[in-house]
Design a protein around this motif. Structure first.
Motif: not given
Ligand code: NAD
Ligand code: WQD
Length: 352
Positions: A11-13, A32-33, A35-37, A66-67, A93, A97, A136, A161, A165, A190
């Protein structure tokens, strides 16, 4: 070399954090699944590591899964033992979100975010792995708090959501206080991560409906969307638009490395919650004007009604991050806008 499990690492972070960790003495199992990457992140990481140091290329392994699949997580821990590099810590992560989606599908968010974390913790306990950095969010803080928000500001999530958390933080606290306690936990809360790695090879690729300001702004700048709708210009702020604490994704990635290193070094049971933000508030209009100026572009916009669930002002006190982790943000708003726009221009369709 220590092995770490990175859940949601595509994912992004997660992807930006993996890049920073791979330049340290860690081997990464990345779950990672998608689902969003995109699985394409693996080749982008490899390309970046080639540019940095060829030797870093064989220090990670992606596992699609899947987690919530306990046997799959168990298999990863077993594999790490068979490969003689048992997992010693987790950065968690993986999760959903979107605030808006959590309101329309609360059971999905509780299942993935809370249920998935419970599955992960059960396996960690089985393999005596009790070191975790958790993703978080500032969304757990009450909307009645005044900024700057400190870690002891009132916690009262106002959407499903944020509830997930806060409940995961409660679970981790119960583990810390449990009698077999040797849990070492850091919750990183964050604020608003934006931007991209300066190479433009990795960045944020929002799937489906774009909810967040910065990716939306990039879509308007690239002409894919006609104009930015600014949710309200009558907020009690410097210019009437919402104020947030935007932080460069690379500063956030660095904070994860410091948090993990802190826990790995720490021998005693630990529970810390730490805000990761710049400590500065920026309005929507200020961000927009900075983006236009540093990227020499025009962002058409118009004011519309406030978005349900929004608050006027949210920015962090980051004193704890500075005192405990010796972490300080190094990049400014211009860096965030320049790096974010470079990613957008080089990847108009994301990872494809
Ligand atoms: P993101 O969606 O880019 O990354 C999350 C990753 O988790 C994705 O690659 C997705 O495919 C994977 N994922 C989701 N459900 C899954 C599952 N059931 N099994 C396995 N993988 C799964 O989001 P992000 O922005 O990188 O955020 C990462 C974490 O940080 C998240 O938990 C989010 O809640 C938290 N967060 C994000 C922000 C923000 O603004 N981006 C702010 C605060 C907290
Ligand atoms: C920022 C500002 C909007 C879009 C969200 C989640 C939070 C966390 C970070 C996961 C606000 C304004 C936005 C648009 C606009 N994610 N805006 N037009 O709401 O601070 O936080 O992302 O943990 O949980 O709630 O970020 O980017 O959605 O909004 O005017 O098209 O931009 O009103 O003032 P937010 P955001």
């Amino acid at each position: 070399m220590k092995s770490i499990l990175i859940t949601g690492g595509a994912g992004f972070i997660g992807s930006h954090t993996c890049l920073q960790l791979l330049q340290q003495d860690y081997f990464l199992y990345i779950l990672d699944s998608y689902v969003n990457s995109s699985p394409k992140i693996a080749e982008r990481l490899d390309k970046l590591l080639c540019q940095i140091n060829q030797k870093l290329r064989d220090k990670f392994k992606f596992i699609e899964g899947d987690i919530r699949d306990e046997s799959m997580i168990d298999g990863i821990f077993k594999c790490s033992i068979n490969e003689n590099r048992p997992i010693e810590g987790v950065i968690h992560f993986a999760g959903l979100k979107s605030v808006a989606e959590s309101v329309s599908s609360p059971s999905l968010y509780w299942d993935v975010n809370v249920g998935g974390t419970i599955k992960l913790i059960r396996i960690m306990e089985k393999y005596s792995c009790r070191t975790i950095v958790f993703s978080s969010s500032a969304t757990i803080y009450s909307e009645n708090n005044r900024s700057p928000l400190s870690e002891d500001s009132e916690i009262k999530p106002y959407n499903p959501y944020g509830q997930t958390k806060a409940n995961i933080e409660n679970l981790l606290k119960d583990l810390y206080t449990s009698n077999d306690s040797c849990w070492r936990v850091i919750n990183l809360r964050y604020f608003n991560p934006i931007g991209a790695h300066p190479s433009g090879l990795i960045g944020e690729e929002p799937r489906g409906k774009i909810n967040n300001l910065f990716p939306y702004l990039n879509q308007v700048a690239s002409g894919n969307i006609k104009e930015l709708k600014i949710y309200g210009n009558d907020w009690p702020t410097i210019d009437g638009t919402g104020v947030r604490d935007y932080i460069h994704i690379m500063d956030l990635a660095d904070a994860h490395c410091l948090a993990l290193n802190y826990l790995i070094k720490e021998k005693k049971a630990t529970l810390l919650s730490i805000n990761i933000g710049t400590g500065r508030g920026t309005s929507v209009l200020q961000l927009l004007k900075t983006f236009e100026s540093v990227n020499s572009c025009k962002i058409p916009f118009r004011f519309v009604d406030r978005r349900l669930g929004d608050i006027a002002i949210s920015y962090a006190s980051n004193d704890l991050a500075s005192s405990i982790l010796s972490w300080r943000p190094k990049r400014n708003l211009s860096n965030m806008c320049i790096d974010g726009w470079r990613w957008q221009k080089l990847n108009p369709y994301g990872y494809e």
